[in-house]
Design an enzyme around this catalytic site. Structure first.
Site, PDB file in Angstrom:
ATOM      1  N   LYS A  76      56.287  31.633  91.964  1.00 45.20           N
ATOM      2  CA  LYS A  76      55.139  32.482  92.310  1.00 45.20           C
ATOM      3  C   LYS A  76      55.620  33.600  93.232  1.00 45.20           C
ATOM      4  CE  LYS A  76      50.375  32.046  94.096  1.00 45.20           C
ATOM      5  NZ  LYS A  76      49.331  31.101  94.549  1.00 45.20           N
ATOM      6  N   SER A 151      44.940  30.937  92.118  1.00 41.91           N
ATOM      7  CA  SER A 151      45.677  32.190  92.145  1.00 41.91           C
ATOM      8  C   SER A 151      47.070  32.079  91.540  1.00 41.91           C
ATOM      9  CB  SER A 151      45.810  32.679  93.584  1.00 41.91           C
ATOM     10  OG  SER A 151      46.576  31.725  94.341  1.00 41.91           O
ATOM     11  N   SER A 175      44.547  26.499  94.065  1.00 38.36           N
ATOM     12  CA  SER A 175      45.328  27.404  93.218  1.00 38.36           C
ATOM     13  C   SER A 175      46.501  26.797  92.455  1.00 38.36           C
ATOM     14  CB  SER A 175      45.830  28.585  94.046  1.00 38.36           C
ATOM     15  OG  SER A 175      44.777  29.469  94.262  1.00 38.36           O
TER      16      SER A 175
HETATM   17  N1  GLN Z   1      39.995  30.246  94.877  1.00 33.98           N
HETATM   18  C1  GLN Z   1      40.258  30.051  96.252  1.00 33.98           C
HETATM   19  C2  GLN Z   1      40.234  31.376  96.962  1.00 33.98           C
HETATM   20  O1  GLN Z   1      40.003  32.359  96.339  1.00 33.98           O
HETATM   21  C3  GLN Z   1      41.563  29.338  96.460  1.00 33.98           C
HETATM   22  C4  GLN Z   1      42.753  30.182  96.228  1.00 33.98           C
HETATM   23  C5  GLN Z   1      44.047  29.467  96.557  1.00 33.98           C
HETATM   24  O2  GLN Z   1      44.111  28.236  96.511  1.00 33.98           O
HETATM   25  N2  GLN Z   1      45.060  30.237  96.883  1.00 33.98           N
HETATM   26  O3  GLN Z   1      40.433  31.462  98.124  1.00 33.98           O
END
Ligand code: GLN
Length: 483
Positions: A76, A151, A175
């Site tokens: 990532k 994400s 995510s």
């Molecule tokens: N969907 C959540 C957010 O937008 C979690 C994102 C994540 O785990 N990085 O914050």
């Protein structure tokens, strides 16, 4: 070759059926030919990958191989990589080349694995669909106009499209688990502190945790074996011994106590997804598990609590991007204030700005008690719900997401609707617990994820529980149409 798991590639490499250079070149060719469709990579590091593959082949020939030696994976684009751009999916860091490697990257390098490149992601990991990237949305290989989840959507799409046999991700509120659920993959968010955050660009420091995204639970265990461990450079890293996550994968499940929280089968849950989860639970009963209905009464509060705490921490973490030290700087500023304003205004996307505004507001004088302090108190209640429940059961199961992959653009106009996607994943991060998502069915041809939650540092048990399901079922073997 491309359908092989990491475990299978490792055996083939050891036996000399193929070399790391061969595998790596095949993946690079495939990325080159196919990734236009998915947009799963931001940067492909072909030259470096071939150098690493050569070094791995030498190590294998010399008998110095560990399981991950010579295996190509994708990272990532949130992990700092020396000499290669680390963008965090943001225009702000489009020109940022880190002067050092994240601990996680160092560990993979030390194992002589190969990095194919850096994967697309929601900007600063804020999102549930991978539509918030400066580099464009990622497409789910399971449906041309569907989101892969976010994400870590680039990592998940890359593995699901067979453009990497495994990848790294991060999970602040779901995510890793959510993109795994939407792309038929197996991933684990470890206990907070199990994997070092050093060199991982911070979103919400008290919630962020790195973990693997893979085709099987066994592969996730192999990857976690490399990633996990104490790091003196991360003050929140857990100074606890690391298990061999592959050691008890095959332990029988007879007597396993599974808790099903009634709040995870709420009105938001698509009934067809619920059916798949129930069928998976039946499969566990057949494997000898006992089922108990439990309650996590504060589940519904996890969205309001998380969407105060995460933006509050983000507003503080992101204050370092001021156009002075690194990152985007606007053209010809007239004075310091103009430079700050325009650099940040141009460098950040809409969702990141929304979070900075919400977070700054929640932390400001006069509102701190009403919002931030309250959210922290709720966080404690959510954690206590889990502590109580895990006294009665070994693991907790439920859906990872309320529905399968939705369409690109379907939820972008309403941030709150998007946040609702996180209803089953956020509470775990607030509690700091480990959780997995594994494939457990299809609804209208789209994958469904089963979430498995365990006690602090119970990663070995979670991977065992997931692996035994994959020995008894074939859901994880489904690949996206056309592959
Ligand atoms: N969907 C959540 C957010 O937008 C979690 C994102 C994540 O785990 N990085 O914050």
């Amino acid at each position: 070759m491309f359908s092989k798991t990491i475990a299978q590639l490792a055996i083939g490499l050891k036996k000399g059926e193929f070399s790391s250079c061969e595998i790596t070149q095949s993946y690079l060719d495939r990325i080159n030919a196919q990734d236009k469709k998915y947009n799963s990579y931001i940067t492909v590091t072909a030259e470096q990958a071939m150098q690493q593959a050569k070094a791995a082949d030498t190590a294998i020939a010399a008998g110095n191989a560990v399981t991950m030696t010579g295996i190509p994976i994708a990272h990532k684009d949130i992990f700092c990589t020396k000499g290669t751009r680390t963008s965090a999916g943001s225009k702000m860091l489009d020109n940022f080349i880190a002067p050092y490697d994240a601990t996680l990257i160092e560990k993979f390098n030390a194992a002589n694995s190969v990095s194919l490149g850096k994967t697309n992601m929601d900007e600063f990991a804020m999102g549930s669909s991978n539509e918030n990237s400066y580099y464009g949305a990622v497409t789910n290989p399971w449906g041309e106009n569907r989101v892969p989840g976010g994400s870590s959507g680039g990592s998940a799409a890359a593995v699901a499209a067979q453009l990497a046999p495994g990848a790294t991700g991060t999970d602040t509120g779901g995510s890793i688990r959510q993109p795994c659920a939407l792309t038929n993959l197996s991933g684990i968010k470890p206990t907070y502190g199990r994997v070092s955050r050093f060199g991982m660009i911070a979103f919400a420091s008290s919630l962020d945790q790195a973990g693997p995204i893979a085709k099987t639970a066994e592969d996730a265990a192999i990857l976690l074996n490399v990633m996990a461990g104490f790091d003196p450079r991360d003050s929140t890293s857990a100074d606890k011994p690391v298990s061999d996550y592959c050691a008890s994968l095959n332990q029988p499940l007879a007597g396993l106590k599974i808790g099903l929280p009634k709040e995870f089968f709420s009105a938001e849950l698509n009934p067809l997804v619920a059916e798949q989860i129930q069928a998976a639970v039946k499969e566990y009963q057949a494997l000898g598990a006992q089922i108990k209905e439990i309650s996590l009464p504060n589940t519904a509060l996890s969205i309001p609590a998380y969407y105060i705490i995460a933006p509050a921490e983000a507003s503080s973490n992101l204050s370092r991007f001021d156009g002075v030290r690194y990152g985007h700087r606007c053209e010809s500023p007239v004075d310091l204030e103009d430079m700050y304003k325009r650099s940040r205004g141009e460098g950040f996307g809409a969702e990141v700005k929304r979070r900075i505004l919400v977070g700054t507001y929640a932390l400001s004088e006069g509102f701190y008690d009403a919002y931030y302090k309250k959210a922290q108190q709720i966080r404690r209640l959510i954690q206590q719900d889990y502590i109580n429940a895990l006294k009665e059961v070994d693991v907790i199961m439920g859906p990872t997401t309320p529905q399968p992959a939705f369409k690109i653009g379907e939820k972008t106009s309403d941030p709150v609707e998007m946040y609702m996607e996180d209803i089953y994943t956020l509470s775990l991060n607030l509690a700091g617990l480990p959780g997995m998502s594994i494939p457990c069915g299809l609804v209208d041809g789209l994958p469904v994820g089963l979430q498995i939650i365990g006690n602090y540092f119970a990663e070995e048990r979670l991977l065992n529980v997931a692996h035994m399901f994959q020995q008894a079922t074939d859901w994880h073997k489904n690949t996206a149409p056309g592959l």
